[in-house]
Design a protein around this motif. Structure first.
Motif, mmCIF file in Angstrom:
data_model
loop_
_atom_site.group_PDB
_atom_site.id
_atom_site.type_symbol
_atom_site.label_atom_id
_atom_site.label_comp_id
_atom_site.label_asym_id
_atom_site.label_seq_id
_atom_site.Cartn_x
_atom_site.Cartn_y
_atom_site.Cartn_z
ATOM 1 N N ARG A 138 -4.224 -0.271 8.022
ATOM 2 C CA ARG A 138 -5.008 0.067 6.842
ATOM 3 C C ARG A 138 -4.857 -0.993 5.756
ATOM 4 O O ARG A 138 -3.972 -1.832 5.789
ATOM 5 C CB ARG A 138 -4.547 1.419 6.290
ATOM 6 C CG ARG A 138 -4.605 2.554 7.291
ATOM 7 C CD ARG A 138 -4.153 3.843 6.634
ATOM 8 N NE ARG A 138 -4.143 4.949 7.580
ATOM 9 C CZ ARG A 138 -3.090 5.329 8.260
ATOM 10 N NH1 ARG A 138 -1.948 4.685 8.122
ATOM 11 N NH2 ARG A 138 -3.146 6.338 9.093
ATOM 12 N N GLU A 139 -5.731 -0.922 4.741
ATOM 13 C CA GLU A 139 -5.599 -1.790 3.580
ATOM 14 C C GLU A 139 -4.297 -1.439 2.857
ATOM 15 O O GLU A 139 -3.873 -0.281 2.858
ATOM 16 C CB GLU A 139 -6.785 -1.598 2.627
ATOM 17 C CG GLU A 139 -8.101 -2.147 3.163
ATOM 18 C CD GLU A 139 -8.029 -3.641 3.411
ATOM 19 O OE1 GLU A 139 -7.519 -4.361 2.521
ATOM 20 O OE2 GLU A 139 -8.459 -4.088 4.485
ATOM 21 N N PRO A 140 -3.648 -2.436 2.220
ATOM 22 C CA PRO A 140 -2.373 -2.167 1.530
ATOM 23 C C PRO A 140 -2.485 -1.015 0.537
ATOM 24 O O PRO A 140 -3.425 -0.933 -0.247
ATOM 25 C CB PRO A 140 -2.095 -3.495 0.817
ATOM 26 C CG PRO A 140 -2.761 -4.514 1.676
ATOM 27 C CD PRO A 140 -4.019 -3.857 2.171
ATOM 28 N N ASP A 141 -1.523 -0.114 0.594
ATOM 29 C CA ASP A 141 -1.479 1.039 -0.301
ATOM 30 C C ASP A 141 -0.013 1.349 -0.581
ATOM 31 O O ASP A 141 0.696 1.857 0.280
ATOM 32 C CB ASP A 141 -2.164 2.236 0.350
ATOM 33 C CG ASP A 141 -2.115 3.484 -0.521
ATOM 34 O OD1 ASP A 141 -1.654 3.385 -1.685
ATOM 35 O OD2 ASP A 141 -2.529 4.562 -0.041
ATOM 36 N N VAL A 176 8.251 0.177 9.886
ATOM 37 C CA VAL A 176 7.603 -1.138 9.932
ATOM 38 C C VAL A 176 6.127 -1.002 9.569
ATOM 39 O O VAL A 176 5.579 -1.798 8.808
ATOM 40 C CB VAL A 176 7.772 -1.775 11.324
ATOM 41 C CG1 VAL A 176 6.966 -3.069 11.418
ATOM 42 C CG2 VAL A 176 9.239 -2.067 11.602
ATOM 43 N N VAL A 177 5.479 0.019 10.091
ATOM 44 C CA VAL A 177 4.071 0.237 9.793
ATOM 45 C C VAL A 177 3.880 0.479 8.293
ATOM 46 O O VAL A 177 2.977 -0.085 7.666
ATOM 47 C CB VAL A 177 3.520 1.433 10.595
ATOM 48 C CG1 VAL A 177 2.087 1.731 10.178
ATOM 49 C CG2 VAL A 177 3.574 1.125 12.079
ATOM 50 N N VAL A 178 4.737 1.309 7.698
ATOM 51 C CA VAL A 178 4.635 1.581 6.267
ATOM 52 C C VAL A 178 4.820 0.296 5.471
ATOM 53 O O VAL A 178 4.120 0.051 4.477
ATOM 54 C CB VAL A 178 5.677 2.629 5.820
ATOM 55 C CG1 VAL A 178 5.684 2.769 4.305
ATOM 56 C CG2 VAL A 178 5.385 3.974 6.466
ATOM 57 N N ALA A 179 5.759 -0.548 5.902
ATOM 58 C CA ALA A 179 6.003 -1.809 5.201
ATOM 59 C C ALA A 179 4.754 -2.673 5.186
ATOM 60 O O ALA A 179 4.414 -3.304 4.177
ATOM 61 C CB ALA A 179 7.171 -2.556 5.836
ATOM 62 N N TYR A 180 4.029 -2.694 6.310
ATOM 63 C CA TYR A 180 2.785 -3.465 6.372
ATOM 64 C C TYR A 180 1.684 -2.789 5.561
ATOM 65 O O TYR A 180 0.961 -3.434 4.804
ATOM 66 C CB TYR A 180 2.335 -3.625 7.826
ATOM 67 C CG TYR A 180 2.877 -4.871 8.484
ATOM 68 C CD1 TYR A 180 2.086 -5.993 8.670
ATOM 69 C CD2 TYR A 180 4.203 -4.923 8.917
ATOM 70 C CE1 TYR A 180 2.590 -7.137 9.272
ATOM 71 C CE2 TYR A 180 4.716 -6.068 9.517
ATOM 72 C CZ TYR A 180 3.901 -7.166 9.686
ATOM 73 O OH TYR A 180 4.409 -8.298 10.268
ATOM 74 N N GLU A 181 1.544 -1.488 5.745
ATOM 75 C CA GLU A 181 0.446 -0.780 5.090
ATOM 76 C C GLU A 181 0.616 -0.705 3.578
ATOM 77 O O GLU A 181 -0.356 -0.563 2.840
ATOM 78 C CB GLU A 181 0.308 0.630 5.681
ATOM 79 C CG GLU A 181 -0.165 0.613 7.122
ATOM 80 C CD GLU A 181 -0.397 2.004 7.678
ATOM 81 O OE1 GLU A 181 -1.138 2.108 8.662
ATOM 82 O OE2 GLU A 181 0.159 2.968 7.137
ATOM 83 N N SER A 182 1.841 -0.800 3.097
ATOM 84 C CA SER A 182 2.082 -0.751 1.659
ATOM 85 C C SER A 182 2.000 -2.130 1.016
ATOM 86 O O SER A 182 2.027 -2.248 -0.211
ATOM 87 C CB SER A 182 3.464 -0.154 1.379
ATOM 88 O OG SER A 182 4.476 -0.993 1.884
ATOM 89 N N GLY A 183 1.939 -3.178 1.829
ATOM 90 C CA GLY A 183 1.863 -4.528 1.293
ATOM 91 C C GLY A 183 3.203 -5.185 1.091
ATOM 92 O O GLY A 183 3.267 -6.324 0.624
ATOM 93 N N LEU A 184 4.309 -4.494 1.445
ATOM 94 C CA LEU A 184 5.630 -5.112 1.317
ATOM 95 C C LEU A 184 5.774 -6.314 2.250
ATOM 96 O O LEU A 184 6.460 -7.287 1.958
ATOM 97 C CB LEU A 184 6.737 -4.109 1.625
ATOM 98 C CG LEU A 184 7.120 -3.113 0.532
ATOM 99 C CD1 LEU A 184 8.210 -2.176 1.049
ATOM 100 C CD2 LEU A 184 7.593 -3.831 -0.718
#
Length: 219
Positions: free
Chosen positions: A144-147, A205-213
């Motif tokens: 997804r786009e960063p959130d 890892v997915v959250v890190a990517y999806e959040s923009g970290l």
């Protein structure tokens, strides 16, 4: 004893996995399935610790089955390791979101297959940093786009730890990078998982990517 279920529509592949795994004193194969529907019935009956899941199967593919295992609270202890290839980026992205705990390529070395089963069974499901990096960078277009809204519950230190998890670092590597004890690093990771309602490190890892970290192409 680690209990494993095998899901693949190729009999030869299942036979090879079974022979390899059952040669280990701490691993037992509790059943095999050739379709997603068969696998779900098997999992609900035997409650394995780990499922080695092929993506492409008839009668409900591996993605369909992974989604249903992850959505069933009574199957929280079942960890799915998807057997795939790097070319299936779109499928891999969906499997990560569905709740898969790890990934293997079908031509993986036997020792890596056995290690992946043990790591997944321990609930610390993360492939080697190099594999994780390549995998996530290739599948990043499917995320997804960063959130960053999901990170509001985290402290600054926890965000820093999550960023390193997203880069594929182990607890020991995180401890070294942040000058922490390995136990403290592990505690941070556990708290982050609880706050983000993540099943395992792959989900972090997915959250890190999806959040923009973390973003594709990081060094």
């Amino acid at each position: 004893m680690i209990r494993v279920a095998l899901a693949d529509d190729q009999v030869l592949v299942r036979a090879g996995f079974r022979a390899l795994l059952e040669a280990e004193p701490d691993i037992e194969v509790v059943g095999e399935a050739s379709t997603g529907e068969e696998l779900l019935a098997l999992v609900r009956t035997t409650r394995p610790d780990v499922v080695l899941m092929d993506i492409r199967m008839p009668g409900g593919d591996g993605l369909w089955a992974t989604e249903r295992i992850a959505a069933d609270p009574s199957l929280d202890g079942v960890h799915v390791v998807v057997v795939t290839t790097f070319e299936l980026d779109e499928y891999v992205a969906r499997a990560v979101r569905a709740g898969a705990s790890g990934f293997l390529v079908k031509d993986t070395e036997p020792v890596d297959l056995i290690r992946a089963v043990r790591v997944a069974a321990a609930g610390d499901a993360l492939l080697s940093p190099g594999v994780t990096r390549r995998l996530l960078e290739r599948m990043a277009t499917g995320l997804r786009e960063p959130d960053a809204s999901r990170l509001t519950a985290l402290t600054d230190r926890e965000r820093e730890v999550l960023r390193l998890v997203g880069q594929g670092l182990t607890n020991d590597e995180i401890a070294g990078r942040l000058v922490l004890s390995p136990l403290t690093a592990k505690t941070h990771v556990s708290r982050i998982m609880a706050k983000l309602h993540a099943r395992d490190r792959v989900q972090l890892v997915v959250v890190a990517y999806e959040s923009g970290l973390v973003s594709p192409g990081w060094q």
